[in-house]
Design a protein around this motif. Sequence first.
Motif, PDB file in Angstrom:
ATOM      1  N   SER A 121     -35.468   6.870   0.030  1.00 19.26           N
ATOM      2  CA  SER A 121     -36.201   7.959   0.831  1.00 19.26           C
ATOM      3  C   SER A 121     -37.040   7.691   1.657  1.00 19.26           C
ATOM      4  O   SER A 121     -37.770   6.687   1.522  1.00 19.26           O
ATOM      5  CB  SER A 121     -36.865   9.082  -0.246  1.00 19.26           C
ATOM      6  N   VAL A 122     -36.718   8.091   3.263  1.00 19.78           N
ATOM      7  CA  VAL A 122     -37.856   7.908   4.112  1.00 19.78           C
ATOM      8  C   VAL A 122     -38.426   9.475   4.447  1.00 19.78           C
ATOM      9  O   VAL A 122     -37.785  10.363   4.695  1.00 19.78           O
ATOM     10  CB  VAL A 122     -37.021   7.502   5.361  1.00 19.78           C
ATOM     11  N   ILE A 123     -39.814   9.232   4.466  1.00 19.26           N
ATOM     12  CA  ILE A 123     -40.520  10.549   4.643  1.00 19.26           C
ATOM     13  C   ILE A 123     -41.413  10.464   6.058  1.00 19.26           C
ATOM     14  O   ILE A 123     -42.110   9.556   6.359  1.00 19.26           O
ATOM     15  CB  ILE A 123     -41.425  10.579   3.505  1.00 19.26           C
ATOM     16  N   LEU A 124     -41.045  11.413   6.747  1.00 13.52           N
ATOM     17  CA  LEU A 124     -42.018  11.500   7.910  1.00 13.52           C
ATOM     18  C   LEU A 124     -42.847  12.705   8.014  1.00 13.52           C
ATOM     19  O   LEU A 124     -42.510  13.671   7.619  1.00 13.52           O
ATOM     20  CB  LEU A 124     -40.844  11.857   9.218  1.00 13.52           C
ATOM     21  N   LEU A 125     -44.125  12.488   8.339  1.00 11.81           N
ATOM     22  CA  LEU A 125     -45.083  13.428   8.312  1.00 11.81           C
ATOM     23  C   LEU A 125     -46.078  13.456   9.454  1.00 11.81           C
ATOM     24  O   LEU A 125     -46.076  12.246  10.138  1.00 11.81           O
ATOM     25  CB  LEU A 125     -46.011  13.576   6.969  1.00 11.81           C
ATOM     26  N   SER A 126     -46.630  14.603   9.899  1.00 13.34           N
ATOM     27  CA  SER A 126     -47.688  14.311  10.818  1.00 13.34           C
ATOM     28  C   SER A 126     -48.909  15.261  10.436  1.00 13.34           C
ATOM     29  O   SER A 126     -48.916  16.031   9.472  1.00 13.34           O
ATOM     30  CB  SER A 126     -47.283  15.187  12.231  1.00 13.34           C
ATOM     31  N   THR A 127     -49.994  14.866  10.888  1.00 15.29           N
ATOM     32  CA  THR A 127     -51.203  15.567  10.574  1.00 15.29           C
ATOM     33  C   THR A 127     -51.623  16.424  11.738  1.00 15.29           C
ATOM     34  O   THR A 127     -51.494  16.022  13.025  1.00 15.29           O
ATOM     35  CB  THR A 127     -52.597  14.436   9.883  1.00 15.29           C
ATOM     36  N   GLY A 128     -52.694  17.208  11.622  1.00 13.81           N
ATOM     37  CA  GLY A 128     -53.325  18.060  12.646  1.00 13.81           C
ATOM     38  C   GLY A 128     -53.181  19.585  12.517  1.00 13.81           C
ATOM     39  O   GLY A 128     -52.075  20.080  12.083  1.00 13.81           O
ATOM     40  N   ASP A 129     -54.278  20.228  12.507  1.00 17.74           N
ATOM     41  CA  ASP A 129     -54.373  21.756  12.388  1.00 17.74           C
ATOM     42  C   ASP A 129     -53.690  22.170  13.445  1.00 17.74           C
ATOM     43  O   ASP A 129     -53.772  22.344  14.596  1.00 17.74           O
ATOM     44  CB  ASP A 129     -55.631  22.116  12.568  1.00 17.74           C
ATOM     45  N   GLN A 130     -52.584  23.114  13.110  1.00 11.13           N
ATOM     46  CA  GLN A 130     -51.895  23.689  14.276  1.00 11.13           C
ATOM     47  C   GLN A 130     -52.431  24.761  15.078  1.00 11.13           C
ATOM     48  O   GLN A 130     -51.832  25.383  15.757  1.00 11.13           O
ATOM     49  CB  GLN A 130     -50.659  24.107  13.423  1.00 11.13           C
ATOM     50  N   GLU A 131     -53.605  25.421  14.153  1.00  8.49           N
ATOM     51  CA  GLU A 131     -54.175  26.540  14.854  1.00  8.49           C
ATOM     52  C   GLU A 131     -55.577  26.254  15.900  1.00  8.49           C
ATOM     53  O   GLU A 131     -55.700  26.873  16.621  1.00  8.49           O
ATOM     54  CB  GLU A 131     -54.926  27.421  13.733  1.00  8.49           C
ATOM     55  N   LEU A 132     -55.929  25.049  15.661  1.00 10.74           N
ATOM     56  CA  LEU A 132     -57.043  24.418  16.718  1.00 10.74           C
ATOM     57  C   LEU A 132     -56.453  23.677  17.781  1.00 10.74           C
ATOM     58  O   LEU A 132     -56.960  22.642  17.985  1.00 10.74           O
ATOM     59  CB  LEU A 132     -58.073  23.850  15.738  1.00 10.74           C
ATOM     60  N   ILE A 133     -55.548  24.245  18.467  1.00  9.10           N
ATOM     61  CA  ILE A 133     -54.815  23.404  19.461  1.00  9.10           C
ATOM     62  C   ILE A 133     -55.689  22.956  20.611  1.00  9.10           C
ATOM     63  O   ILE A 133     -55.261  21.717  21.324  1.00  9.10           O
ATOM     64  CB  ILE A 133     -53.632  24.123  20.035  1.00  9.10           C
ATOM     65  N   ASN A 134     -56.761  23.732  20.963  1.00  6.01           N
ATOM     66  CA  ASN A 134     -57.797  23.221  22.118  1.00  6.01           C
ATOM     67  C   ASN A 134     -58.925  22.531  21.542  1.00  6.01           C
ATOM     68  O   ASN A 134     -59.731  21.986  22.434  1.00  6.01           O
ATOM     69  CB  ASN A 134     -58.181  24.642  22.700  1.00  6.01           C
ATOM     70  N   SER A 135     -58.994  21.872  20.327  1.00  7.31           N
ATOM     71  CA  SER A 135     -60.256  21.238  20.021  1.00  7.31           C
ATOM     72  C   SER A 135     -59.752  19.727  20.312  1.00  7.31           C
ATOM     73  O   SER A 135     -58.629  19.094  20.071  1.00  7.31           O
ATOM     74  CB  SER A 135     -60.051  21.218  18.377  1.00  7.31           C
ATOM     75  N   THR A 136     -60.758  19.139  21.004  1.00  6.51           N
ATOM     76  CA  THR A 136     -60.627  17.673  21.559  1.00  6.51           C
ATOM     77  C   THR A 136     -61.133  16.717  20.411  1.00  6.51           C
ATOM     78  O   THR A 136     -61.095  15.291  20.801  1.00  6.51           O
ATOM     79  CB  THR A 136     -61.415  17.513  22.975  1.00  6.51           C
ATOM     80  N   SER A 137     -61.746  17.138  19.414  1.00  6.18           N
ATOM     81  CA  SER A 137     -62.301  16.018  18.463  1.00  6.18           C
ATOM     82  C   SER A 137     -61.467  15.544  17.237  1.00  6.18           C
ATOM     83  O   SER A 137     -61.673  14.482  17.045  1.00  6.18           O
ATOM     84  CB  SER A 137     -63.460  16.857  17.719  1.00  6.18           C
ATOM     85  N   PRO A 138     -60.528  16.203  16.694  1.00  3.86           N
ATOM     86  CA  PRO A 138     -59.705  15.609  15.592  1.00  3.86           C
ATOM     87  C   PRO A 138     -58.937  14.466  16.120  1.00  3.86           C
ATOM     88  O   PRO A 138     -58.492  14.355  17.298  1.00  3.86           O
ATOM     89  CB  PRO A 138     -59.031  16.539  14.964  1.00  3.86           C
ATOM     90  N   LYS A 139     -58.642  13.707  15.186  1.00  4.94           N
ATOM     91  CA  LYS A 139     -57.785  12.408  15.322  1.00  4.94           C
ATOM     92  C   LYS A 139     -56.626  12.652  14.480  1.00  4.94           C
ATOM     93  O   LYS A 139     -56.847  12.689  13.106  1.00  4.94           O
ATOM     94  CB  LYS A 139     -58.497  11.016  14.966  1.00  4.94           C
ATOM     95  N   THR A 140     -55.502  12.841  15.119  1.00  4.41           N
ATOM     96  CA  THR A 140     -54.264  13.047  14.117  1.00  4.41           C
ATOM     97  C   THR A 140     -53.397  11.712  14.115  1.00  4.41           C
ATOM     98  O   THR A 140     -53.445  11.071  14.773  1.00  4.41           O
ATOM     99  CB  THR A 140     -53.644  14.292  14.811  1.00  4.41           C
ATOM    100  N   ARG A 141     -52.409  11.888  13.071  1.00  2.00           N
ATOM    101  CA  ARG A 141     -51.486  10.801  13.058  1.00  2.00           C
ATOM    102  C   ARG A 141     -49.936  11.235  12.659  1.00  2.00           C
ATOM    103  O   ARG A 141     -49.648  12.363  12.238  1.00  2.00           O
ATOM    104  CB  ARG A 141     -51.889   9.920  11.706  1.00  2.00           C
ATOM    105  N   VAL A 142     -49.213  10.218  12.855  1.00  2.00           N
ATOM    106  CA  VAL A 142     -47.753  10.563  12.468  1.00  2.00           C
ATOM    107  C   VAL A 142     -47.526   9.389  11.509  1.00  2.00           C
ATOM    108  O   VAL A 142     -47.457   8.221  12.037  1.00  2.00           O
ATOM    109  CB  VAL A 142     -46.734  10.380  13.853  1.00  2.00           C
ATOM    110  N   TYR A 143     -46.707   9.553  10.631  1.00  2.00           N
ATOM    111  CA  TYR A 143     -46.252   8.479   9.673  1.00  2.00           C
ATOM    112  C   TYR A 143     -44.749   8.576   9.357  1.00  2.00           C
ATOM    113  O   TYR A 143     -44.164   9.395   9.340  1.00  2.00           O
ATOM    114  CB  TYR A 143     -46.876   8.573   8.393  1.00  2.00           C
ATOM    115  N   SER A 144     -44.061   7.206   9.319  1.00  2.00           N
ATOM    116  CA  SER A 144     -42.918   6.970   8.427  1.00  2.00           C
ATOM    117  C   SER A 144     -43.217   6.253   7.230  1.00  2.00           C
ATOM    118  O   SER A 144     -43.640   5.111   7.416  1.00  2.00           O
ATOM    119  CB  SER A 144     -41.888   6.451   9.423  1.00  2.00           C
ATOM    120  N   LEU A 145     -42.708   6.817   6.119  1.00  6.77           N
ATOM    121  CA  LEU A 145     -43.024   6.217   5.006  1.00  6.77           C
ATOM    122  C   LEU A 145     -41.584   5.991   4.091  1.00  6.77           C
ATOM    123  O   LEU A 145     -40.854   6.638   4.318  1.00  6.77           O
ATOM    124  CB  LEU A 145     -43.834   7.051   3.871  1.00  6.77           C
ATOM    125  N   LEU A 146     -41.832   4.934   3.718  1.00  4.57           N
ATOM    126  CA  LEU A 146     -40.485   4.325   2.701  1.00  4.57           C
ATOM    127  C   LEU A 146     -41.031   4.221   0.914  1.00  4.57           C
ATOM    128  O   LEU A 146     -41.818   3.975   0.612  1.00  4.57           O
ATOM    129  CB  LEU A 146     -40.074   2.996   2.941  1.00  4.57           C
TER     130      LEU A 146
END
Length: 189
Positions: A100-125
């Motif tokens: 199994s390979v799992i792709l995921l992303s982080t980040g609040d989808q509602e706070l699109i104009n916030s410049t402070s959060p650090k988000t990520r994208v992962y591929s996991l095995l």
Amino acid sequence: FVSPKAAITPNLAANRKIVAPFDSPLTGVPVPYPSKAGQIANRVYVGDADGTLWRIDLSKTNPDEWSADMIWDAYEGLADDAGQPIQTPPIVSIDTLGNSVILLSTGDQELINSTSPKTRVYSLLELPSGTSFKVKKNFVIDDMVDGERVTGPISLFGGTAYFSSFKPKSDAADACNYGEGKLWGVDYL
């Protein structure tokens, strides 16, 4: 978690609930696997408000033996308030060996104009390990800064993960510039 039947079946025995170790609200879309027509799912993946991914093991025929375990912390080792939620559905596929390979992303989808959060994208095995699985990182995209985040779900086609991101403007002086959008295409492994 409490069986959904408990909410609609008042005569359900009190022992028909399973306490799971969720330490944050579940914010993501639960994704069963395998999920093709006619297949019986043996696990479900779902993200929470702190950026952790959970696997719910449904492989036992007796629901009393089902369990939930945190399998990935996207913000491990950082301050408790550094995490961003997993709100988009994880994508579950397989590699050429059937793992199994799992792709995921982080980040609040509602706070699109916030410049402070650090988000990520992962591929996991996810690799078989005895009667369970172990998870290892294929890659992480963690250079999304100044509020850049994935907008919407990741799509997987032909071994390439496609997703869009948006980085809000950080300069309030330019009212005509809302920010910068990108379209990404990366090998899913």
